[in-house]
Design a protein around this motif. Structure first.
Motif, short mmCIF file in Angstrom:
data_model
loop_
_atom_site.label_atom_id
_atom_site.label_comp_id
_atom_site.label_asym_id
_atom_site.label_seq_id
_atom_site.Cartn_x
_atom_site.Cartn_y
_atom_site.Cartn_z
N SER A 38 0.83 -1.21 0.00
CA SER A 38 0.00 0.00 0.00
C SER A 38 0.87 1.26 0.00
O SER A 38 0.65 2.20 -0.79
CB SER A 38 -0.92 0.00 1.22
N TRP A 39 1.88 1.28 0.86
CA TRP A 39 2.80 2.42 0.93
C TRP A 39 3.61 2.53 -0.37
O TRP A 39 3.77 3.63 -0.92
CB TRP A 39 3.73 2.25 2.12
N ARG A 41 2.82 1.50 -3.35
CA ARG A 41 1.97 1.98 -4.45
C ARG A 41 1.75 3.49 -4.34
O ARG A 41 1.67 4.19 -5.36
CB ARG A 41 0.63 1.25 -4.46
N SER A 42 1.66 4.00 -3.12
CA SER A 42 1.54 5.45 -2.94
C SER A 42 2.80 6.15 -3.43
O SER A 42 2.74 7.19 -4.10
CB SER A 42 1.29 5.77 -1.46
N ALA A 45 2.82 6.12 -7.14
CA ALA A 45 1.90 7.13 -7.67
C ALA A 45 2.53 8.52 -7.63
O ALA A 45 2.29 9.35 -8.51
CB ALA A 45 0.60 7.11 -6.88
N ILE A 46 3.33 8.78 -6.60
CA ILE A 46 4.05 10.06 -6.52
C ILE A 46 5.14 10.12 -7.59
O ILE A 46 5.36 11.16 -8.21
CB ILE A 46 4.67 10.24 -5.12
N TYR A 212 3.02 -1.10 -11.91
CA TYR A 212 3.66 -1.27 -10.60
C TYR A 212 4.13 -2.70 -10.42
O TYR A 212 5.26 -2.96 -10.01
CB TYR A 212 2.70 -0.90 -9.48
#
Length: 213
Positions: A38-39, A41-42, A45-46, A212
Motif C-alpha cells: 500500500s505504501w 503503491r503510494s 503514484a508520486i 507497478y
C-alpha cells in the motif's frame, strides 16, 4: 548542492546502514514479498508524475543534445566506480578471481582510459565482477527484507538500499574538491542513468497491465 561527507559522518552512516540491514526481516504472507504494498503503491503514484513531467523529459533531451560517445563516457565513468566497489565486495565475499579481475579493470581504465571514461578493459575481455554491498550483506547472512519503492530512485529492498547508500557515501566523486564540478558529475550520472532506462520503461508500459507489478 551536494556537500562533501566527512569521515565521522561516513562512520555513522555505515553503522546506521548495518543496523538497517540487520533489521531487514519482514514476514511473508502467502509468498508475497511486498508487505508494504500500500505504501509502495503510494510512492509509485508520486513517482509517476515526477518521472513523466521531469525526469523522463530531461533524459530525452539529454539523449538529443549529447552524442552517444559522450553518454557512453559517462556510463564508463560510473561503471569504473562500480568496478572499484566490486573489488571491495569481491574481497569481502572471498571471491578472489572476481576481485582480481575488477582490480585489473580499475587500474587499466583509470590509468589508460582517462579516469575511466574509456573502457579499455572490456576490449581486452576482462570481465566485470558486478559485486556490490547488497550482495555482500546477503553473503554475510542478512535477509533481503521487504521490497521498497522510492520516488526518483526506483525499486529496491532494505538490504540492497543500504548497500546503494554506502556506495553513494563512499563514492570517489565525493572527493572532488569543487562543489560545482562534483554536483555536475552527479547530475550527469543521474540523468545518464535515467536515459539508459528509457527503452526499458517503454517496454514495461507496453507490456504490463499493472505497471507497478
Amino acid at each position: 548542492m551536494i556537500p562533501r561527507i566527512d569521515r565521522g559522518t561516513r562512520v555513522l552512516l555505515l553503522a546506521a546502514t548495518l543496523v538497517m540491514a540487520g533489521c531487514a526481516t519482514a514476514p511473508k504472507q502467502g509468498g508475497i514479498d511486498d508487505p508494504f504494498e500500500s505504501w509502495n503503491r503510494s510512492m509509485y503514484a508520486i513517482n509517476e508524475p515526477l518521472d513523466k513531467y521531469f525526469a523522463r523529459p530531461v533524459a530525452e533531451a539529454y539523449v538529443q543534445i549529447f552524442p552517444s560517445f559522450f553518454r557512453q563516457a559517462v556510463t564508463n565513468y560510473v561503471n569504473n566506480i562500480d568496478d572499484l566497489f566490486s573489488v571491495v565486495n569481491g574481497l569481502l565475499q572471498g571471491k578472489w578471481d572476481k576481485a582480481g579481475h575488477d582490480m585489473g579493470r580499475v587500474i587499466i581504465n583509470t590509468a589508460f582510459g582517462f579516469g575511466g571514461l574509456i573502457d579499455i578493459a572490456s576490449s581486452g575481455d576482462i570481465p566485470r565482477g558486478m559485486e556490490d554491498f547488497g550482495q555482500t550483506f546477503g553473503y554475510w547472512g542478512f535477509p533481503q527484507g521487504p521490497y521498497l519503492f522510492i520516488p526518483l530512485w526506483g525499486p529496491t529492498t532494505v538490504r540492497d538500499g543500504t548497500g546503494e547508500l554506502l556506495r553513494l557515501v563512499w563514492s570517489p566523486t565525493n572527493e572532488i574538491p569543487s562543489v560545482a564540478v562534483r554536483n555536475t558529475v552527479y547530475g550527469f550520472a543521474a540523468v545518464n542513468a535515467r536515459a539508459n532506462a528509457l527503452e526499458a520503461t517503454s517496454l514495461i508500459e507496453q507490456a504490463a497491465i499493472d505497471p507497478y507489478t
